[in-house]
Design a protein around this motif. Structure first.
Motif, PDB file in Angstrom:
ATOM      1  N   SER A  71       0.790  -0.936   0.040  1.00 27.44           N
ATOM      2  CA  SER A  71       0.146   0.184  -0.451  1.00 27.44           C
ATOM      3  C   SER A  71       0.816   1.293   0.216  1.00 27.44           C
ATOM      4  O   SER A  71       0.352   2.605  -1.014  1.00 27.44           O
ATOM      5  CB  SER A  71      -0.961  -0.367   1.561  1.00 27.44           C
ATOM      6  OG  SER A  71      -2.277  -0.836   0.860  1.00 27.44           O
ATOM      7  N   ASP A  72       1.978   0.792   0.442  1.00 29.86           N
ATOM      8  CA  ASP A  72       2.630   2.652   0.834  1.00 29.86           C
ATOM      9  C   ASP A  72       3.647   2.576  -0.657  1.00 29.86           C
ATOM     10  O   ASP A  72       3.676   3.844  -0.748  1.00 29.86           O
ATOM     11  CB  ASP A  72       3.501   2.456   2.304  1.00 29.86           C
ATOM     12  CG  ASP A  72       3.092   2.512   3.124  1.00 29.86           C
ATOM     13  OD1 ASP A  72       1.939   2.721   3.740  1.00 29.86           O
ATOM     14  OD2 ASP A  72       3.921   1.917   4.417  1.00 29.86           O
ATOM     15  N   ALA A  73       4.203   1.648  -1.581  1.00 28.87           N
ATOM     16  CA  ALA A  73       4.214   1.850  -2.830  1.00 28.87           C
ATOM     17  C   ALA A  73       3.354   2.191  -3.646  1.00 28.87           C
ATOM     18  O   ALA A  73       3.848   2.026  -5.321  1.00 28.87           O
ATOM     19  CB  ALA A  73       4.777   0.187  -2.774  1.00 28.87           C
ATOM     20  N   GLY A  74       2.219   2.311  -3.245  1.00 32.45           N
ATOM     21  CA  GLY A  74       1.535   2.805  -3.951  1.00 32.45           C
ATOM     22  C   GLY A  74       0.758   1.620  -5.044  1.00 32.45           C
ATOM     23  O   GLY A  74       0.262   1.508  -5.977  1.00 32.45           O
ATOM     24  N   LEU A  75       1.178   0.143  -4.524  1.00 29.09           N
ATOM     25  CA  LEU A  75       0.827  -1.103  -5.773  1.00 29.09           C
ATOM     26  C   LEU A  75      -1.213  -1.406  -5.092  1.00 29.09           C
ATOM     27  O   LEU A  75      -1.368  -2.264  -6.028  1.00 29.09           O
ATOM     28  CB  LEU A  75       1.359  -1.262  -5.218  1.00 29.09           C
ATOM     29  CG  LEU A  75       3.149  -1.154  -6.048  1.00 29.09           C
ATOM     30  CD1 LEU A  75       3.979  -2.580  -5.968  1.00 29.09           C
ATOM     31  CD2 LEU A  75       2.806  -1.416  -7.274  1.00 29.09           C
ATOM     32  N   MET A  76      -1.419  -0.882  -4.049  1.00 32.54           N
ATOM     33  CA  MET A  76      -2.897  -1.266  -3.762  1.00 32.54           C
ATOM     34  C   MET A  76      -3.868  -0.614  -3.770  1.00 32.54           C
ATOM     35  O   MET A  76      -3.890   0.990  -3.896  1.00 32.54           O
ATOM     36  CB  MET A  76      -2.450  -1.658  -2.389  1.00 32.54           C
ATOM     37  CG  MET A  76      -2.141  -2.921  -2.242  1.00 32.54           C
ATOM     38  SD  MET A  76      -1.974  -4.365  -2.399  1.00 32.54           S
ATOM     39  CE  MET A  76      -3.564  -5.187  -2.487  1.00 32.54           C
ATOM     40  N   ASP A  77      -5.014  -0.610  -4.648  1.00 39.15           N
ATOM     41  CA  ASP A  77      -6.175   0.297  -4.405  1.00 39.15           C
ATOM     42  C   ASP A  77      -6.496   0.684  -2.922  1.00 39.15           C
ATOM     43  O   ASP A  77      -7.339  -0.517  -2.351  1.00 39.15           O
ATOM     44  CB  ASP A  77      -7.896  -0.505  -4.845  1.00 39.15           C
ATOM     45  CG  ASP A  77      -9.038   0.452  -5.351  1.00 39.15           C
ATOM     46  OD1 ASP A  77      -8.705   1.203  -4.622  1.00 39.15           O
ATOM     47  OD2 ASP A  77      -9.321   0.037  -6.369  1.00 39.15           O
ATOM     48  N   PRO A  78      -6.593   2.088  -2.696  1.00 41.94           N
ATOM     49  CA  PRO A  78      -6.831   1.521  -0.768  1.00 41.94           C
ATOM     50  C   PRO A  78      -8.147   1.963  -1.015  1.00 41.94           C
ATOM     51  O   PRO A  78      -8.255   1.679  -0.026  1.00 41.94           O
ATOM     52  CB  PRO A  78      -6.250   3.013  -0.792  1.00 41.94           C
ATOM     53  CG  PRO A  78      -6.451   3.644  -2.633  1.00 41.94           C
ATOM     54  CD  PRO A  78      -5.870   3.039  -3.370  1.00 41.94           C
ATOM     55  N   SER A  79      -8.867   2.177  -1.928  1.00 40.49           N
ATOM     56  CA  SER A  79     -10.195   1.797  -1.765  1.00 40.49           C
ATOM     57  C   SER A  79     -11.056   0.434  -1.233  1.00 40.49           C
ATOM     58  O   SER A  79     -12.153   0.204  -0.600  1.00 40.49           O
ATOM     59  CB  SER A  79     -11.202   2.446  -2.401  1.00 40.49           C
ATOM     60  OG  SER A  79     -11.192   1.032  -4.059  1.00 40.49           O
ATOM     61  N   THR A  80      -9.870  -0.711  -0.739  1.00 43.57           N
ATOM     62  CA  THR A  80     -10.317  -2.447  -1.140  1.00 43.57           C
ATOM     63  C   THR A  80      -9.835  -2.457  -0.663  1.00 43.57           C
ATOM     64  O   THR A  80     -10.062  -3.709   0.079  1.00 43.57           O
ATOM     65  CB  THR A  80     -10.129  -2.785  -2.654  1.00 43.57           C
ATOM     66  OG1 THR A  80      -8.790  -3.209  -2.561  1.00 43.57           O
ATOM     67  CG2 THR A  80     -10.998  -1.966  -3.718  1.00 43.57           C
ATOM     68  N   VAL A  81      -8.447  -2.280   0.676  1.00 46.51           N
ATOM     69  CA  VAL A  81      -7.307  -2.597   1.145  1.00 46.51           C
ATOM     70  C   VAL A  81      -8.607  -2.417   3.084  1.00 46.51           C
ATOM     71  O   VAL A  81      -8.927  -1.209   3.744  1.00 46.51           O
ATOM     72  CB  VAL A  81      -6.424  -2.357   1.184  1.00 46.51           C
ATOM     73  CG1 VAL A  81      -5.761  -2.598   2.105  1.00 46.51           C
ATOM     74  CG2 VAL A  81      -5.643  -2.647   0.005  1.00 46.51           C
ATOM     75  N   LYS A  82      -8.767  -3.885   3.622  1.00 48.58           N
ATOM     76  CA  LYS A  82      -9.558  -3.682   4.792  1.00 48.58           C
ATOM     77  C   LYS A  82      -9.183  -5.267   5.506  1.00 48.58           C
ATOM     78  O   LYS A  82      -8.650  -6.041   5.069  1.00 48.58           O
ATOM     79  CB  LYS A  82     -10.945  -3.551   4.906  1.00 48.58           C
ATOM     80  CG  LYS A  82     -11.848  -3.915   3.721  1.00 48.58           C
ATOM     81  CD  LYS A  82     -12.964  -3.873   3.461  1.00 48.58           C
ATOM     82  CE  LYS A  82     -13.740  -4.357   2.813  1.00 48.58           C
ATOM     83  NZ  LYS A  82     -15.576  -3.661   2.345  1.00 48.58           N
TER      84      LYS A  82
END
Length: 272
Positions: free
Chosen positions: A109-120
């Motif tokens: 996530s910190d590397a910008g590789l995940m869609d932040p709206s979906t991570v939980k």
């Protein structure tokens, strides 16, 4: 002249009716949605990277999801969360990532590789000490120091979350360094389970959910309360997913009551 006017009028009326129609008719007889309509993502091939400890639950969830998305297909890549993280960082074609540790998901996530709206957070787990049924039970973790205990299987702490939690437990109990000569490091938690099942090691430290699925091992001890951080499994869609809508649909599915029943069956504690 009168006939020409009549034909012109009919042509105008026909064009008007076509413009007002919400769909056009295809050559096969079905209707084709107009450009303004949207539909639930149903087709495509999903590549899902998930922690090895989730393999049984995920395989059972697959047909349940596909029943709702008949045109879709799912391919799983199970392994240690650390190895899966590295694969995503190196550009592997992954749509969804489900990690056995928050550390790996945070790094992506910190590397910008995940869609932040979906991570939980999705699930929680526990750490246990297991042994073959033929082994004698131990009263405490410090009993692993007995001369009769030759080999202890744990995940490689450098890449396997289960190994990191095992190390944390043993460090807090001041046992990690004394027991180091007995450790055999595995590539993932399921390898530790296999070693204990075949008596290749005397004891192993795995997730409680791994011990539950095997009839060949016994849970000897649970990690003492407070001896390790909470074991949280986060899930999310990869930002570079080739099937972004379908990836989000799968992540959403993991948080349904239908999926919850499967996770509970395999010993996980849902976080929703």
């Amino acid at each position: 002249m009168k006939r020409l006017s009549t034909l012109s009028l009919l042509l105008v009326l026909g064009l008007s009716l076509t413009a007002c129609s919400p769909a056009t008719v295809s050559t096969t007889g079905g209707s084709v949605p107009s450009s303004g309509q949207t539909s639930t993502p149903a087709s495509g091939s999903l590549q899902i990277s998930a922690a090895a400890s989730l393999s049984d639950a995920m395989e059972e969830l697959k047909p349940l999801f596909l029943a709702k998305h008949s045109g879709a297909d799912i391919s799983f890549n199970f392994g240690s969360s650390g190895a899966l993280q590295q694969q995503i960082e190196q550009g592997a074609p992954v749509d969804v990532f489900v990690s056995a540790g928050q550390k790996q998901m945070t790094a992506l996530s910190d590397a910008g590789l995940m869609d932040p709206s979906t991570v939980k957070p999705l699930l929680k787990n526990e750490v246990v000490l297991i042994a073959p049924w033929s082994a004698a039970s131990l009263k405490e973790f410090k009993d692993l120091g007995q001369d009769s205990v030759k080999k202890i299987g744990i995940g490689d702490p450098d890449s396997v979350p289960a190994g990191q939690y095992a190390r944390e437990v043993l460090v807090n109990l001041q046992l990690f360094e004394p027991l180091t000569p007995k450790f055999v490091f595995a590539k993932d938690v399921r390898e530790v389970l296999a070693w204990v099942e075949t008596e290749a090691v005397d004891y192993g430290i795995v997730y409680e959910t791994d011990a539950i699925i095997s009839s060949k091992v016994q849970i000897v001890l649970k990690a003492p309360e407070g001896s390790h951080k909470a074991i949280v499994y986060p899930a999310g869609a990869v930002k570079a997913a080739k099937q972004p809508d379908l990836a989000k649909a799968f992540v959403d599915f993991l948080f349904t009551d239908e999926a919850k029943a499967v996770f509970v069956k395999y010993g996980f504690t849902p976080q929703y």
